[in-house]
Design a protein around this motif. Structure first.
Motif, short mmCIF file in Angstrom:
data_model
loop_
_atom_site.label_atom_id
_atom_site.label_comp_id
_atom_site.label_asym_id
_atom_site.label_seq_id
_atom_site.Cartn_x
_atom_site.Cartn_y
_atom_site.Cartn_z
N THR A 147 23.04 49.05 108.90
CA THR A 147 24.49 49.25 108.89
C THR A 147 25.23 47.92 109.03
N LYS A 148 24.74 47.06 109.91
CA LYS A 148 25.35 45.74 110.08
C LYS A 148 25.23 44.92 108.80
N SER A 160 25.71 46.79 97.03
CA SER A 160 25.09 48.02 96.53
C SER A 160 23.70 48.20 97.13
N LYS A 161 22.92 47.12 97.20
CA LYS A 161 21.58 47.19 97.78
C LYS A 161 21.64 47.48 99.28
N ALA A 162 22.56 46.81 99.97
CA ALA A 162 22.68 47.02 101.42
C ALA A 162 23.13 48.44 101.73
N GLN A 197 21.74 53.95 103.68
CA GLN A 197 21.64 55.38 103.46
C GLN A 197 20.21 55.87 103.60
N GLU A 198 19.27 55.07 103.14
CA GLU A 198 17.85 55.43 103.28
C GLU A 198 17.45 55.46 104.75
N ASP A 236 17.05 61.06 110.06
CA ASP A 236 17.26 62.51 110.14
C ASP A 236 15.96 63.27 109.89
N ILE A 237 15.21 62.83 108.88
CA ILE A 237 13.94 63.48 108.58
C ILE A 237 12.97 63.32 109.75
N SER A 238 12.90 62.09 110.28
CA SER A 238 11.95 61.80 111.35
C SER A 238 12.28 62.57 112.62
#
Length: 255
Positions: free
Chosen positions: A72-73, A159-161, A166-167, A173-175
């Motif tokens: 996020t940073k 865009s990459k950051a 998001q990943e 959330d999945i973990s």
């Protein structure tokens, strides 16, 4: 987490669950002569230990939250750079088309600080397309190739950051959901064998009875004289015994 994710079936902490389950396995092995007629053999022990090890080694929420914060940073830093490059592009466009406001529309909304991340990316794409279209008019006012390249690099980095952030959020959330499910599997075994242990040593005066009682908390700060059995112990399988009369029907707390 989404409403479809599994809820915790135990009220104490993950660390306490790990410790209590580890202790219970040792207790059952101590009392293996009494437990083996009820199906606790080498296979059952391995299954219990494997589920506990999987849960024990699962990444903690602190680690996953840290990963999310790091990304996020990085995303916010990349956004600051993109906003700065966009402001230069908007300044040149506004100077170039000061008397042609219709042309400015092609560059998108200049109020970029109020835009969300996805909208900001779209604004940058719009501005970049407008620069290509009106480059001959913009060049005399400072839209040189270095500024175009800097805007391209800033948009790509952002865009990459953004994608990495998001990943990281999605993975957390999945973990979290998977760790809850793993903890519930351990807890189900803990509750099952706790019920069996209490059944085997039914007399409350039996020295082993309390070894198989599940408590609300195992915190060292808890008063041992006032600690009471947990009220959300999962019901045991039908061949183990019936639920306690004191068992609560209150749903377990969400994470």
């Amino acid at each position: 987490m989404s409403e479809n994710n599994e809820l915790r079936r135990y009220s104490f902490s993950d660390a306490e669950l790990k410790q209590v389950a580890t202790t219970q396995i040792a207790l059952i092995l101590r009392d293996i002569t009494d437990f083996s007629p009820f199906g606790f053999d080498a296979v059952a022990q391995t299954d219990y230990q494997n589920k506990l090890d999987y849960f024990y080694n699962y990444p903690s929420d602190d680690l996953l939250e840290s990963e999310k914060m790091i990304h996020t940073k990085a995303k916010n830093d990349a956004r600051d750079v993109l906003e700065q490059k966009l402001r230069i592009a908007f300044y040149i466009a506004q100077t170039t088309f000061a008397k042609k406001p219709a042309y400015l529309r092609a560059f998108g909304n200049a109020d970029i600080s109020r835009q969300g991340d996805f909208d900001l990316m779209q604004t940058a794409i719009n501005a970049r397309q407008a620069i290509d279209k009106y480059l001959s008019e913009l060049r005399p006012f400072g839209m040189v190739q270095d500024k175009i390249d800097a805007l391209d690099d800033a948009l790509e980095d952002f865009s990459k950051a953004y994608q990495k952030q998001q990943e990281a959020i999605h993975q957390r959330d999945i973990s979290v959901s998977e760790r809850v499910a793993a903890g519930n599997e351990v807890y189900d075994l803990l509750a099952r064998y706790a019920k069996l242990g209490q059944l085997l040593y039914m007399e409350k005066t039996h020295p082993k009875h309390n070894d198989y009682v599940i408590y609300d908390s195992y915190s060292p700060s808890a008063d041992a004289n006032t600690t009471t059995p947990a009220d959300n112990v999962a019901p045991p399988p039908a061949n183990i015994g019936s639920p306690s009369r004191n068992q609560s029907t209150t749903p377990p707390p969400n994470m």
